[in-house]
Design an enzyme around this catalytic site. Structure first.
Site, PDB file in Angstrom:
ATOM      1  N   HIS A 105       0.282   2.658  -4.820  1.00 24.84           N
ATOM      2  CA  HIS A 105       1.206   1.935  -3.934  1.00 24.84           C
ATOM      3  C   HIS A 105       1.054   0.417  -4.130  1.00 24.84           C
ATOM      4  CE1 HIS A 105       3.758   3.361  -0.429  1.00 24.84           C
ATOM      5  NE2 HIS A 105       3.870   2.067  -0.252  1.00 24.84           N
ATOM      6  N   ARG A 160       6.772  -5.515  -7.672  1.00 23.97           N
ATOM      7  CA  ARG A 160       6.874  -6.923  -7.253  1.00 23.97           C
ATOM      8  C   ARG A 160       7.833  -7.745  -8.129  1.00 23.97           C
ATOM      9  NH1 ARG A 160       1.751  -4.967  -6.176  1.00 23.97           N
ATOM     10  NH2 ARG A 160       0.901  -5.331  -4.092  1.00 23.97           N
TER      11      ARG A 160
END
Ligand SMILES: Cc1cc2nc3c(=O)[nH]c(=O)nc-3n(C[C@H](O)[C@H](O)[C@H](O)COP(=O)(O)O)c2cc1C
Length: 342
Positions: free
Chosen positions: A241, A296
């Site tokens: 994660h 990201r």
């Protein structure tokens, strides 16, 4: 710099301004500056799990080979019945309100993710969270691109997972995921959303109750990879994660080879954590992944340039991956393997 790399640097600077105080967009995104920033963009606790993703990937070295015929490597892969232009998908990133301090609407963010991915010839996953709009906006965004995406559902009670799978089916999704590694997310529990581990019989029931391929996201051991396969999962994502759920997990690149030894070829093997360049993509492929997810950087891209920024990111990754494949003698993603690793 190539055209895509130039465009990408502009996208990053625009994102840096918009994310001031949320993400520094460090030159090297190694999880150190943002350690502990969850919610936010960092890794949980000491940040070790996110740092380990970076370090594990960094430790992988590639053999440079140029006496071969792989002059025009093929980048495309076929996953869950869809052909993707490159072996990179958008990772689910939800919770704009909490993670990005509401500087972008969930809808705007998610739409940029799925549209940019579609324009680049790939697809994005969408997320789920405590706020009902998180899952809903993901589905709405998928519908806007003809279902070309994968909604990833939190490990809620079985009936609620199944209800959300039905919504994904109706939205025409390519497949559906469950991020089982969110089982201990206290933020979800505090918000009154029951999440928890999925017992194998429950996972089996879920997999057999839908015609969609079910992807289990957040597998970090070979035994659970096998279990997911035995329960009927069509794919897994080797993931921690982004280092955001449990402190002190290994980097994903560290555990991927043992997972691949157990299940490669039996199901679709995806991996994420720390992918920042096309070389990183090739490393994960060489370690056994069929394709990778990028988290990201896709968020920066959406902030810095909306759907076009996201498209830039995939274009840059594709160019870098192509160059790395030429320089390692790798004609296709399927051909990547241990021979590429030094
Ligand atoms: C802000 C943020 C929100 C995220 N939200 C979700 C989510 O809703 N569901 C999920 O499965 N993973 C979520 N993740 C994890 C990503 O899908 C992915 O596993 C991780 O970011 C990959 O690592 P990378 O960011 O280094 O590429 C989130 C990650 C971040 C940074």
């Amino acid at each position: 710099m190539t055209g895509a790399a130039m465009g990408w640097e502009e996208v990053r600077s625009a994102a840096r301004e918009k994310l001031l105080g949320v993400c520094s967009l460090c030159r090297v995104c190694d999880g150190r500056v943002c350690a502990g920033q969850v919610p936010g963009m960092g890794g949980v606790g000491t940040g070790t799990s996110a740092i380990n993703n970076y370090e594990a990937l960094r430790a992988i070295k590639l053999n440079l080979r140029t006496l071969h015929a792989a002059t025009e490597p093929e980048l495309s892969v076929t996953l869950f019945g869809k052909t993707l232009a490159l072996p990179v998908l958008g990772a689910p990133v939800a919770g704009a309100k909490v993670n990005f301090q509401g500087r972008i609407l969930e809808w705007e963010f998610t739409l940029a993710q799925v549209q940019g991915a579609r324009e680049a010839g790939t697809l994005a996953c969408t997320g789920d969270g405590a706020e009902p709009e998180e899952y809903a906006m993901g589905l709405k965004a998928l519908q806007a691109v003809g279902g070309r995406g994968i909604p990833v559902i939190k490990p809620r009670p079985a009936e609620e997972i199944l209800r959300r799978i039905r919504l994904a089916e109706d939205a025409g999704a390519v497949a559906v995921g469950i991020d089982v590694d969110a089982a201990g997310l206290m933020s979800m529990r505090r918000a009154g959303v029951a999440v928890g581990p999925l017992a194998p019989d429950v996972l089996t029931r879920i997999c057999s109750a839908t015609r969609l391929s079910v992807i289990v996201k957040g597998v970090m051991t070979a035994d659970e990879a096998r279990l997911a396969y035995e329960c009927g999962a069509a794919g897994i994502v080797v993931s921690n994660h982004g280092g955001r759920v449990l402190d002190y997990t290994p980097g994903t690149a560290e555990v991927l080879p043992s997972v691949a030894a157990e299940v490669k070829g039996k199901l679709t093997l995806l991996a994420d954590g720390g992918v920042r360049s096309g070389v990183d993509v090739l490393k994960f492929l060489a370690l056994g992944a069929d394709a990778v997810l990028v988290g990201r950087p896709a968020a920066w891209a959406a902030f810095g340039g909306g759907a076009e920024g996201v498209r830039f990111l995939y274009r840059k990754l594709a160019e870098e991956l192509r160059a790395a494949m030429i320089l390692t003698g790798c004609p296709s993603p399927a051909a990547a393997g241990p021979a590429l690793l030094a």
